[in-house]
Write a protein that holds these residues in place. Structure first.
Motif, mmCIF file in Angstrom:
data_model
loop_
_atom_site.group_PDB
_atom_site.id
_atom_site.type_symbol
_atom_site.label_atom_id
_atom_site.label_comp_id
_atom_site.label_asym_id
_atom_site.label_seq_id
_atom_site.Cartn_x
_atom_site.Cartn_y
_atom_site.Cartn_z
ATOM 1 N N LYS B 174 40.314 34.425 37.889
ATOM 2 C CA LYS B 174 41.273 35.530 37.868
ATOM 3 C C LYS B 174 40.871 36.541 36.797
ATOM 4 O O LYS B 174 40.460 36.160 35.698
ATOM 5 N N GLY B 175 40.967 37.781 37.131
ATOM 6 C CA GLY B 175 40.695 38.827 36.154
ATOM 7 C C GLY B 175 39.258 39.301 36.123
ATOM 8 O O GLY B 175 38.955 40.357 35.569
ATOM 9 N N PHE B 176 38.355 38.552 36.726
ATOM 10 C CA PHE B 176 36.939 38.911 36.711
ATOM 11 C C PHE B 176 36.749 40.218 37.484
ATOM 12 O O PHE B 176 37.273 40.384 38.579
ATOM 13 N N VAL B 177 36.019 41.131 36.875
ATOM 14 C CA VAL B 177 35.770 42.409 37.554
ATOM 15 C C VAL B 177 34.465 42.294 38.332
ATOM 16 O O VAL B 177 33.431 41.954 37.765
ATOM 17 N N ALA B 178 34.557 42.516 39.619
ATOM 18 C CA ALA B 178 33.379 42.366 40.472
ATOM 19 C C ALA B 178 33.428 43.434 41.551
ATOM 20 O O ALA B 178 34.407 44.177 41.665
ATOM 21 N N LYS B 179 32.367 43.495 42.319
ATOM 22 C CA LYS B 179 32.417 44.371 43.492
ATOM 23 C C LYS B 179 33.559 43.898 44.381
ATOM 24 O O LYS B 179 33.759 42.690 44.552
ATOM 25 N N MET B 180 34.293 44.815 44.909
ATOM 26 C CA MET B 180 35.453 44.539 45.763
ATOM 27 C C MET B 180 36.626 43.945 44.977
ATOM 28 O O MET B 180 37.636 43.573 45.563
ATOM 29 N N ALA B 181 36.462 43.832 43.668
ATOM 30 C CA ALA B 181 37.599 43.514 42.787
ATOM 31 C C ALA B 181 37.491 44.503 41.638
ATOM 32 O O ALA B 181 37.263 44.127 40.479
ATOM 33 N N PRO B 182 37.622 45.786 41.939
ATOM 34 C CA PRO B 182 37.276 46.826 40.949
ATOM 35 C C PRO B 182 38.185 46.833 39.724
ATOM 36 O O PRO B 182 37.773 47.289 38.671
ATOM 37 N N VAL B 183 39.411 46.295 39.851
ATOM 38 C CA VAL B 183 40.267 46.242 38.653
ATOM 39 C C VAL B 183 40.494 44.793 38.228
ATOM 40 O O VAL B 183 41.446 44.467 37.535
ATOM 41 N N GLY B 184 39.616 43.926 38.661
ATOM 42 C CA GLY B 184 39.739 42.514 38.287
ATOM 43 C C GLY B 184 40.423 41.737 39.389
ATOM 44 O O GLY B 184 41.331 42.242 40.052
ATOM 45 N N LYS B 185 39.970 40.489 39.571
ATOM 46 C CA LYS B 185 40.549 39.655 40.633
ATOM 47 C C LYS B 185 42.009 39.362 40.312
ATOM 48 O O LYS B 185 42.354 39.028 39.184
ATOM 49 N N LYS B 186 42.847 39.469 41.314
ATOM 50 C CA LYS B 186 44.295 39.413 41.076
ATOM 51 C C LYS B 186 44.876 37.998 41.144
ATOM 52 O O LYS B 186 45.993 37.785 40.717
#
Ligand code: TPP
Ligand code: SF4
Ligand code: MG
Lengths: 400, 297
Positions: B174-186
């Motif tokens: 959770k929270g990791f910023v990645a491609k397709m999670a531009p504001v961090g994994k929710k």
């Protein structure tokens, strides 16, 4: 490992493994009055199937469940219900990779749900047989007969046959395995039929004896290794193709796709003697021809009877195999026709499109009549279409 | 398959590729007690790979192949992802077909092998990425467990979609910023080991690939239990050093850091009583056999 070595011996149900041609053409036939679904069961009883995977969808659910009874009786090696058609077709693939003779059935939305698997089956050279009891594709929700899904199957690399009657079905399921499993073919086969019209109606079918069965599948005649660790594992390639954008990678993919299509074409020489040709013709010297597949053939036949009564001569071409497509056969059969009527149970007219693509003077092809969404096609609709063609003054027609 | 199946006709010996000759001469097919310690002294079943330099997946892959109890009768099933770059170099039969369908393929495969070889053990082992196991293939992963299919599922958990360039996956933190999670994994990392336990797996392990001995033991247990009792699941942290910004030599430390007792890859094992008893029985038999052999000498 030679499959011929078991000929004449009995399986655990006491059925005799019988040489295929003998089973098809010499064994005594008994007429039985059955539904199409029951006919599928009777074919599978005689097909020495190792693994079957089932999933409910109308109108194939009954056949798939009846085959489960065969498993309970010990005629099928293993049987399971998968969790979705995508999973089912992958389970079939896994079983075929492991050297099993595999059978499954699907229809309409199930066919489309499964789709990514079909080109994979062909590319992996898995001789799986799937019965497609065609039905409408959503939306709106429909369970009625409609052959639209066949058009999607045509470019998967699979062999695709279109049965008209339950008798076709019975014979083709058994013959299909023999063609599919030839080393120079080794491809999956979709045996399609028009749902309900074939599956849910009763007809008199001539069955082969229940105590005779096909010889088992021999996976060591496959052109690709069977994944059972009974032959040496090889390092398949130095660089996985997916990694490389280079000539070797392109060439491999291109040539394999061509090889799959070539294998499909090579199936002709095995199919023709068994099915009696990829097409069947009647009176192709007539100036008006009906070219059809599936139950549209039966409706065409009825229409011809009505037209004959009017004194109009009309010929018929029944297309049995769609892949490989009987290009030369149809060219020959239609060479004298002035008008080619292609009645179909779908909205797009894929068979008309196929015929138009391969004959000269293709403005001779009349696309339709079409019915879709489950409607039946009364022969009168075909008759009316032919009357329209005549009325439009298109060509001089020979009565007789 | 015994080793006799891979023998080379003498006439052709000199033209066979050297790696095949090595496989015949010192491959460990049919070797009792094979394990990671064979590495270096015998031919490994993995020839080479095209993973990034230092990718921990390559280490995990080698340990697993060294630890399979019976590679001569094992068929592996992979999926699309970084692991699919390795499988073409692996000297046990293996299937790649589509992305995410690995547990469905393994289901059909295992059943076919049971029909065709009723009196022989043929192990089936799935090895796929976290995207394949938990996202696109979750349905088939779980359904194979619900049905109690007798094969092992190994997930190389690098907490993202590596092969397509580092996108969010269900096993990502959770929270990791990645491609397709531009504001961090929710949402939280999916708790697949717990789900596996509740879904009918007989043996579940959550670990990293930092210790080969541990990997060996777990893989051997997982394959033995799957053979007799039912599904087993092993989730191994194989960090994607490329996407988390580590150097080639930093993979091992990353695994060590993540397996500390409070960290998400602290070693966790779940085993049913039945599986425990089965392993104890196997162990007792092995010991009895060794004692008998000693006595015979
Ligand atoms: C049906 C389908 N959807 C998407 C892809 C694209 N794709 C290929 S590999 C991959 C990610 C793999 O991720 P993971 O399973 O975690 O393996 P990793 O590469 O991280 O080891 C994706 C999305 C595909 N090949 N097929
Ligand atoms: S992209 Fe990541 S997981 Fe894939 S090979 Fe490179 S380091 Fe390993
Ligand atoms: Mg991943």
């Amino acid at each position: 490992m030679e499959s011929t070595s078991v000929i004449g011996t009995a399986n655990k149900k006491g059925q005799i493994f019988t040489e295929p041609r003998k089973l098809f053409f010499e064994a005594p036939r008994v007429p039985v009055f059955l539904t199409g679904s029951e006919v599928i069961k009777e074919a599978i009883r005689r097909a020495s199937v190792d693994v079957m995977v089932a999933y409910p969808i109308t109108p194939q659910s009954e056949a798939a469940a009846l085959c489960g009874e065969l498993f309970a009786e010990g005629y099928v090696g293993d049987y399971m219900r998968g969790e979705s058609e995508f999973a089912v077709m992958s389970q079939c693939a896994g079983a075929a990779f492991g050297g099993a003779r595999v059978f499954t059935t699907t229809a309409g939305p199930g066919t489309l749900r499964a789709f990514e698997n079909f080109p994979m089956w062909a590319g992996a050279r898995l001789p799986i047989q799937v019965i497609v009891t065609c039905r409408g594709i959503n939306s709106p929700l429909s369970i009625q007969p409609d052959t639209l899904e066949i058009s999607f199957l045509l470019d998967t690399g699979m062999m695709v046959w279109h049965a008209e009657t339950a008798q076709d079905f019975f014979d083709w399921i058994l013959m299909g395995y023999i063609v599919s499993e030839q080393p120079d073919v080794h491809l999956p086969l979709a045996v399609c039929c028009d749902g309900f019209f074939v599956t849910h109606t009763k007809d008199t079918i001539n069955l082969t004896p229940a105590d005779m069965t096909l010889p088992p599948y021999d996976p060591y005649r496959s052109p690709v290794p069977c994944m059972d660790m009974e032959c040496p594992p090889v390092r398949m390639m130095r660089d996985p193709f997916v990694m490389k954008s280079n000539y070797i990678s392109y060439a491999t993919h291109a040539s394999w796709q061509q090889e799959v299509r070539a294998a499909c074409e090579r199936s002709r020489k095995h199919t023709i003697p068994l099915l009696g040709g990829l097409i069947e013709t009647e009176n192709v010297d007539a100036e008006i021809l009906i070219v059809a597949s599936g139950t549209a053939v039966s409706q065409g036949r009825e229409a011809i009877r009505l037209l004959n009564a009017e004194g109009l001569k009309v010929g018929l071409v029944k297309v049995k195999s769609l892949r490989p497509f009987p290009t030369e056969e149809i060219r020959q059969a239609t060479k004298n026709a002035k008008w080619i009527i292609v009645p179909e149970f779908n909205v797009v007219g894929w068979l008309a499109r196929e015929v138009r693509a391969i004959i000269d003077r293709n403005d001779r092809v009349i696309v339709g009549p079409h019915v879709a969404g489950g409607m039946t096609m009364p022969p009168e609709v075909i008759v009316e279409k032919i009357h329209q063609v005549i009325k439009a003054g298109k060509g001089e027609l020979v009565h007789g | 398959m015994g080793k006799d199946k891979i023998r080379i006709n003498e006439e052709f010996y000199d033209i066979m590729p050297p790696e095949y000759r090595e496989l015949v001469e010192s491959g460990t097919y049919g070797k009792e007690g094979r394990g990671w310690k064979d590495m270096g002294s015998s031919k490994e079943l993995i020839e080479e790979h095209s993973l990034c330099a230092g990718c921990p997946e390559s280490m995990a892959f080698r340990y697993i192949l060294a630890s399979l109890p019976a590679p001569e009768d094992t068929v592996m099933v992979g999926s699309t992802g970084c692991t699919s770059l390795v499988f073409p170099h692996v000297a046990v039969h293996n299937i790649h077909s589509l992305f995410g369908n690995q547990n469905a393929i393994a289901t059909g495969l295992k059943r076919a092998l049971m029909v065709r070889f009723p009196n022989k053990v043929k192990d089936v082992v799935v090895l796929a990425g976290d995207g394949a196991t938990v996202d696109i293939g979750l349905d088939m992963t779980l359904q194979s467990w619900f049905r109690g299919e007798k094969f092992t599922t190994i997930c190389f958990d690098n907490e993202l979609y590596a092969n397509t360039g580092g996108q969010e996956s269900g096993l990502m933190q959770k929270g990791f910023v990645a491609k397709m999670a531009p504001v961090g994994k929710k949402f939280d990392k999916v708790r697949l080991p717990e789900i596996a336990r509740e879904s009918g797996c007989q043996y579940v392990v959550n670990m990293t690939a930092s210790q080969p001995g541990k990997v060996e033991k777990v893989i051997r247990n997982a394959v033995y239990i799957a053979r007799e009792l039912g599904p087993t699941y092993v989730q191994i942290y194989t960090p994607c050093i490329l996407e988390i910004g580590k150097q080639s030599m930093e993979g091992l430390q990353e695994m060590r850091d993540s397996e500390k007792p409070t960290e998400r890859f602290a070693y966790k094992e779940y085993i049913t009583d039945e599986a425990k008893a089965y392993l104890a029985d196997l162990d007792a038999k092995r010991k009895a056999k060794a004692t008998a052999q000693l006595a015979a000498k």
